[in-house]
Scaffold this active site. Structure first.
Site, PDB file in Angstrom:
ATOM      1  N   ARG A  33     -40.161  34.377  -3.190  1.00  0.00           N
ATOM      2  CA  ARG A  33     -39.054  35.326  -3.009  1.00  0.00           C
ATOM      3  C   ARG A  33     -38.135  35.360  -4.226  1.00  0.00           C
ATOM      4  NH1 ARG A  33     -41.080  33.808   1.740  1.00  0.00           N
ATOM      5  NH2 ARG A  33     -40.718  35.014   3.647  1.00  0.00           N
ATOM      6  N   ARG A 129     -58.425  38.253   5.496  1.00  0.00           N
ATOM      7  CA  ARG A 129     -57.220  38.226   6.340  1.00  0.00           C
ATOM      8  C   ARG A 129     -56.696  39.635   6.638  1.00  0.00           C
ATOM      9  NH1 ARG A 129     -53.342  33.667   4.041  1.00  0.00           N
ATOM     10  NH2 ARG A 129     -52.319  34.066   6.041  1.00  0.00           N
ATOM     11  N   SER A 175     -43.754  37.079  12.442  1.00  0.00           N
ATOM     12  CA  SER A 175     -44.279  36.885  11.093  1.00  0.00           C
ATOM     13  C   SER A 175     -43.219  37.219  10.058  1.00  0.00           C
ATOM     14  CB  SER A 175     -45.506  37.775  10.868  1.00  0.00           C
ATOM     15  OG  SER A 175     -45.778  37.864   9.473  1.00  0.00           O
ATOM     16  N   GLN A 177     -43.775  37.311   7.033  1.00  0.00           N
ATOM     17  CA  GLN A 177     -44.411  38.151   6.008  1.00  0.00           C
ATOM     18  C   GLN A 177     -44.255  39.629   6.358  1.00  0.00           C
ATOM     19  OE1 GLN A 177     -48.393  36.665   5.486  1.00  0.00           O
ATOM     20  NE2 GLN A 177     -47.680  34.696   4.693  1.00  0.00           N
ATOM     21  N   ASP A 328     -47.213  26.387   9.747  1.00  0.00           N
ATOM     22  CA  ASP A 328     -48.151  25.826   8.764  1.00  0.00           C
ATOM     23  C   ASP A 328     -48.400  24.333   8.976  1.00  0.00           C
ATOM     24  OD1 ASP A 328     -48.439  28.283   7.553  1.00  0.00           O
ATOM     25  OD2 ASP A 328     -46.790  27.947   6.151  1.00  0.00           O
ATOM     26  N   LYS A 355     -54.844  32.428   9.342  1.00  0.00           N
ATOM     27  CA  LYS A 355     -54.220  31.828   8.155  1.00  0.00           C
ATOM     28  C   LYS A 355     -55.270  31.725   7.045  1.00  0.00           C
ATOM     29  CE  LYS A 355     -50.095  31.549   9.726  1.00  0.00           C
ATOM     30  NZ  LYS A 355     -49.066  32.404   9.125  1.00  0.00           N
TER      31      LYS A 355
HETATM   32  C1  S3P Z   1     -44.642  32.594   5.065  1.00  0.00           C
HETATM   33  C2  S3P Z   1     -44.763  32.979   6.370  1.00  0.00           C
HETATM   34  C3  S3P Z   1     -45.757  32.403   7.301  1.00  0.00           C
HETATM   35  C4  S3P Z   1     -46.461  31.182   6.737  1.00  0.00           C
HETATM   36  C5  S3P Z   1     -46.770  31.325   5.283  1.00  0.00           C
HETATM   37  C6  S3P Z   1     -45.508  31.575   4.478  1.00  0.00           C
HETATM   38  C7  S3P Z   1     -43.594  33.224   4.245  1.00  0.00           C
HETATM   39  O1  S3P Z   1     -46.657  33.423   7.603  1.00  0.00           O
HETATM   40  O2  S3P Z   1     -47.639  30.908   7.444  1.00  0.00           O
HETATM   41  O3  S3P Z   1     -47.409  30.162   4.786  1.00  0.00           O
HETATM   42  O4  S3P Z   1     -43.266  32.686   3.170  1.00  0.00           O
HETATM   43  O5  S3P Z   1     -43.060  34.258   4.671  1.00  0.00           O
HETATM   44  P1  S3P Z   1     -46.346  34.429   8.813  1.00  0.00           P
HETATM   45  O6  S3P Z   1     -44.898  34.657   8.816  1.00  0.00           O
HETATM   46  O7  S3P Z   1     -47.109  35.666   8.575  1.00  0.00           O
HETATM   47  O8  S3P Z   1     -46.760  33.660  10.034  1.00  0.00           O
END
Ligand code: S3P
Length: 454
Positions: A33, A129, A175, A177, A328, A355
């Site tokens: 980020r 994925r 999530s 992400q 994780d 994952k």
């Molecule tokens: C992460 C979000 C997680 C995690 C990943 C890092 C991030 O994934 O598993 O290793 O930095 O936003 P999800 O939010 O899609 O579960």
């Protein structure tokens, strides 16, 4: 990185007590980020403690390819000169995110708000994925995905929106992400972009956006959720970011110290954001001795020093709603559970299937080949432990070779298992450890662990 060349196995063997003080590398989520927001800001961003793992280095490369100036100024010290919100240039060649779902998905969000076209690609793990979960909201905002093979897998082309529109989006799964991709695209949209999540996921994007000058508000929604609203078209200004140590990497020496008899270790500067510390909560419920001191914070992210001592563990039930805060960490929790008295039941694990590998299956197979009694359900895992007490270690455990399936956390988790098992534990490939924790071998050796090429 695309994994090429022959796999190099590693073997971990029972060792004496672990001891010493270490700092694990910088947090991976925050490192990605910091580079991305630095690239979207006007002016200079200075980052210290950046994780220099392959995943993050691929994000740094992608930011350069999109027009930002990104330089390494010293060990773990980086400088980014950004292009401003909406200012990405069209990359001349495909962006390769190697093994990193986070890098790929967050950059998709950032690109979606710019009038450029980029090709996204990655290694065999990342190509398997799901990306539809990211493309769906980004298409609602005006981006367009083309040439997607197999219903939204990489490689794919993303055409960013010329005029991005703000949306209100309920994430279909917890999530960070997905949430972050929508917020990063929303930066370039006029008006307010809102993300609603039923279960709160890690909030590093929100905290860092605020740190860079964006107007963003987060309020509770329902029992465990959040509603996050971002005002678009802010002027992000370059900032200083100090990256705390990664709790997801700290998890490996922590569990190792808990299960190797008489261990006593200290970990410096571990990030303790409560949306990341579900593992610590669970381990403490199991009887772990994890003491916090020197609690402090930077840019909204708390951190602390942790002292961890070998502990008698007992099985617990880990509730589904805790999953986002330790998503994780289940592989290494399963290893801790293998040494606990009784049964540990982990619920709400459906996201583990998508994952870096199908982690639920990979963990269950790894436990089985090393003599652990476990049951893999569709979205849950039960592990029946074999505590060693003061007798022979992990009685009867070990002796197997674990398939890592291009997954760094499977590799490191089972190496931790080998340190406290009666027989050595082998993992089939070490290569992926460098994606998140390049210093793993040296750091563990410094604490007294025995991990070698067999
Ligand atoms: C992460 C979000 C997680 C995690 C990943 C890092 C991030 O994934 O598993 O290793 O930095 O936003 P999800 O939010 O899609 O579960």
């Amino acid at each position: 990185m695309t994994h090429s060349g022959p796999a190099i196995p590693l073997e971990a063997r029972a060792c004496g007590p672990l001891s010493g003080k270490v700092r694990v590398p910088g947090d991976k989520s925050i490192s990605h980020r910091a580079l991305i927001l630095g690239a979207l800001a006007v002016g200079e961003t200075r980052i210290s403690g950046l994780l220099e793992g392959e995943d993050v280095l691929n994000t740094a490369k992608s930011m350069r390819a999109l027009g930002a100036r990104v330089e390494r100024t010293g060990p773990f010290a980086w400088r980014v000169n950004g292009v401003g919100v909406g200012g990405f240039a069209e990359p001349a060649s495909p962006l390769d995110f190697g093994n990193s779902g986070t890098g790929c998905r967050l950059v998709m969000g950032a690109v979606a708000g710019c009038p450029v076209t980029a090709i996204f690609d990655g290694d065999a793990s990342l190509r398997s994925r799901p990306m539809r979960r990211i493309l769906d909201p980004l298409e609602l905002m005006g981006a367009k995905a083309g040439e997607a093979r197999d219903g939204g897998r990489l490689p794919l082309t993303l055409h960013g929106a010329r005029d991005p529109v703000p949306i209100t989006y309920r994430t279909p799964v917890a999530s960070a992400q997905i949430k972050s991709a929508v917020l990063l695209a929303g930066l370039a949209a006029p008006g307010v972009t809102t993300v609603i999540e039923a279960e709160a996921s890690r909030d590093h994007t929100e905290l860092m956006l605020k740190h860079f000058g964006a107007e963003i508000a987060s309020v509770k929604e329902g029992a465990h959720g959040r509603r996050i609203s971002l005002t678009g078209e802010p002027e992000l200004h370059g900032a200083e970011v100090i990256v705390p140590a990664d709790p997801s990497s700290a998890a490996f020496p922590i569990v190792a110290a808990l299960v190797v008899p008489d261990s006593d270790i200290v970990l410096a500067d571990v990030m303790t954001n409560s949306l990341r510390t579900g593992l610590f909560t669970t381990l403490r419920e199991m009887g772990a001795s994890i003491e916090e001191s020197e609690v402090r914070g930077d840019a909204g992210e708390p951190m602390a020093q942790l002292r961890v001592r070998a502990s008698k563990l007992r099985g617990v039930e880990v509730p589904a709603e805790r999953a986002p805060s330790m998503i994780d960490e289940y592989p290494v929790l399963a290893v801790a559970a293998a040494f606990a008295e009784g049964e540990t039941i982990m619920l709400g694990l459906e996201e583990l299937r998508v994952k870096e590998s199908d982690r639920l299956a990979a963990v269950a197979r790894g436990l089985e080949v090393n003599g652990v009694d476990c049951t893999e359900g569709k979205d849950n895992l039960a592990v029946r432990g074999r505590p060693s007490g003061k007798g022979p270690r992990g009685a009867g455990l070990g002796g197997g070779t674990v398939e890592t399936h291009l997954d760094h956390r499977i590799a490191m988790s089972f190496l931790v298992m080998g340190l406290a098992s009666q027989k050595p534990v082998t993992v089939d490939d070490r290569a992926m450890i460098a994606t998140s924790f390049p210093e793993f071998m040296d750091l563990m050796a410094g604490l007294g662990a025995v991990i070698e090429t067999p």
